[in-house]
Design an enzyme around this catalytic site. Structure first.
Site, PDB file in Angstrom:
ATOM      1  CD1 TRP A 130     -23.693  -1.947 -19.647  1.00  0.00           C
ATOM      2  CD2 TRP A 130     -24.566  -0.493 -18.185  1.00  0.00           C
ATOM      3  NE1 TRP A 130     -24.953  -2.373 -19.341  1.00  0.00           N
ATOM      4  CE2 TRP A 130     -25.515  -1.490 -18.450  1.00  0.00           C
ATOM      5  CE3 TRP A 130     -24.901   0.526 -17.293  1.00  0.00           C
ATOM      6  CZ2 TRP A 130     -26.772  -1.515 -17.860  1.00  0.00           C
ATOM      7  CZ3 TRP A 130     -26.136   0.509 -16.700  1.00  0.00           C
ATOM      8  CH2 TRP A 130     -27.068  -0.503 -16.983  1.00  0.00           C
ATOM      9  CG  ASP A 211     -22.283   1.654 -12.205  1.00  0.00           C
ATOM     10  OD1 ASP A 211     -22.805   0.979 -11.291  1.00  0.00           O
ATOM     11  OD2 ASP A 211     -22.644   1.556 -13.404  1.00  0.00           O
ATOM     12  CE  LYS A 246     -25.395  -7.126 -13.349  1.00  0.00           C
ATOM     13  NZ  LYS A 246     -25.563  -7.071 -14.759  1.00  0.00           N
TER      14      LYS A 246
HETATM   15  C1  LMR Z   1     -24.879  -6.136 -18.950  1.00  0.00           C
HETATM   16  O1  LMR Z   1     -24.042  -5.240 -19.104  1.00  0.00           O
HETATM   17  O2  LMR Z   1     -25.010  -7.078 -19.747  1.00  0.00           O
HETATM   18  C2  LMR Z   1     -25.749  -6.104 -17.733  1.00  0.00           C
HETATM   19  O3  LMR Z   1     -25.413  -5.035 -16.931  1.00  0.00           O
HETATM   20  C3  LMR Z   1     -27.186  -6.187 -18.061  1.00  0.00           C
HETATM   21  C4  LMR Z   1     -27.747  -4.966 -18.689  1.00  0.00           C
HETATM   22  O4  LMR Z   1     -28.781  -4.499 -18.211  1.00  0.00           O
HETATM   23  O5  LMR Z   1     -27.194  -4.460 -19.671  1.00  0.00           O
END
Ligand code: LMR
Length: 400
Positions: A130, A211, A246
């Site tokens: 991420w 996470d 979520k």
């Molecule tokens: C995402 O990956 O789209 C979500 O976790 C929202 C974010 O804050 O990025």
């Protein structure tokens, strides 16, 4: 002071949300930010949440401060949800849990705490991960290194390469793993792979940091924490950051938790005092409302059951959409095999498109996705699937 500060590009995920809102095309589709959407393209407040909120409205007597660790009931109940009651009991005083402002707040709190315990240490993150992991962890002072994780060509986990890279991680280093529903690729570790990581962590002495942002959205509330529980049961130390954005649909309320498991119960008092001091120095205390909702739901069997069945519906819907997307693309005559989407978990998968194809989908078709071709499967619904399939088919036939 501010005259020469340079401007920045929009965040890769939040910028998409704004661009989607600005787009006036009535056929536009939002497969960007990771927010659950129902068949109407809405992100509704869950019924169990509404009920807990009305109970809180009637019963809450004070808005006074709660302290840097947040509510004790929330911390206890979220630990039970993540670790299960037996493991929570057996961890006993080796565990402390802090309520945090969302998963992001938990990740930053953890990173700042780690940096106090082990300044400028190394943290290994998956490639890909991420994007927000990088500033959340890196700006706290941790050095980020990546390990191979997902192969874009074979659409599978590069497990041997991952293990070879992690074999270099040793004591004082951290390894960040996604508990379930990997963001962005949706490819999760199998039980055997978790066991191999457990053995490697025990042998090499690195610290695992998990996470957990999507518990309940992959295979089920218990199934999704197989790895978390396995490692919490056997490793001397573990960090887990969990989010309620979520699975409780509480995004804007900012509800999350940081759990730190230490080798001995004796070190917990020092660890807790450090985490409390870091929290005090960043945001002082977490917001209460969302955590109070979660504590209320988890504390009442009927509400818990209601929430669990709503979550099950969400999960089932996502899994059905995965199957539908693969079937519809195949039926439309698209030669590329998208079968992997059916095997992946949670809200996200990569479509495996080129940068030019992604740009065309956004600019020519108003179909929004992250520039890695990550889609949020939950953004597909009965009203937009025909347009989505037609657009993808046209685009993919053009590029073959
Ligand atoms: C995402 O990956 O789209 C979500 O976790 C929202 C974010 O804050 O990025």
């Amino acid at each position: 002071m501010f005259e020469s500060i340079p401007g920045l590009d929009a965040d890769p995920i939040l910028g998409l949300m704004a661009a989607y809102r600005r787009d006036s095309n009535p056929a536009k589709i939002d497969l960007g930010i990771g927010v659950y959407m129902d068949d109407n393209g809405k992100t509704p407040v869950m019924a169990a949440v509404k009920e807990a909120e009305s109970q809180l409205l009637a019963s809450q007597q004070s808005k006074s401060y709660i302290g840097p660790a947040g509510q004790a009931e929330f911390n206890e109940r979220i630990a039970q949800l993540v670790f299960g009651s037996d493991l929570t009991a057996s961890l006993g005083e080796r565990r402390c849990t802090f309520q945090t402002p969302g998963g992001c707040g938990g990740l930053r709190l953890a990173a700042e705490f780690i940096n106090r315990a082990n300044p400028n240490g190394k943290i290994w993150v998956s490639d890909p991960t991420w994007p927000n992991h990088v500033p959340l962890l890196g700006e706290a002072g941790l050095h980020i290194e990546s390990y191979p994780y997902y192969d874009q060509d074979s659409h599978s986990i590069r497990f041997d390469a991952m293990m070879a890279a992690l074999d270099k991680a040793g004591p004082g280093e951290l390894v960040l793993l996604h508990g379930c529903c990997h963001n962005p690729c949706g490819a999760d570790l199998s039980p055997q792979q978790w066991q191999a990581i457990e053995e490697l962590a025990l042998r090499n002495g690195f610290t695992v940091f998990i996470d957990l942002a999507y518990q309940g959205l992959g295979d089920g509330l218990d199934e999704d924490v197989y790895g978390v529980r396995l490692l919490a049961n056997s490793l001397p130390e573990l960090i887990v950051v969990s989010s309620c954005s979520k699975n409780f649909g509480l995004y804007r309320e900012r509800v999350g938790a940081l759990t730190v498991i230490t080798q001995s119960a004796q070190s917990q008092a020092a660890v807790s005092s450090q985490i409390a001091s870091v929290a005090r120095g960043i945001y002082s205390m977490p917001p209460d409302h969302g955590a109070a909702i979660v504590a209320t739901i988890l504390g009442q069997p009927e509400l818990l059951q209601k929430w669990d069945s709503e979550l099950t519906q969400m999960r089932t819907r996502i899994n059905n959409l995965r199957t539908l997307l693969v079937e519809r693309l195949a039926r439309a005559g698209v030669a590329r095999d998208f079968g992997f989407i059916q095997q992946e978990k949670g809200m996200f998968s990569f479509l495996g498109l080129s940068k030019a194809e992604i740009a065309s989908l956004i600019n020519d078709y108003s179909i929004y996705m992250v520039n890695s071709s990550r889609i949020n499967v939950a953004g597909i619904n009965p009203d937009n699937i025909d347009y989505l399939i037609d657009s993808l088919t046209t685009l993919l036939l053009q590029s073959t």
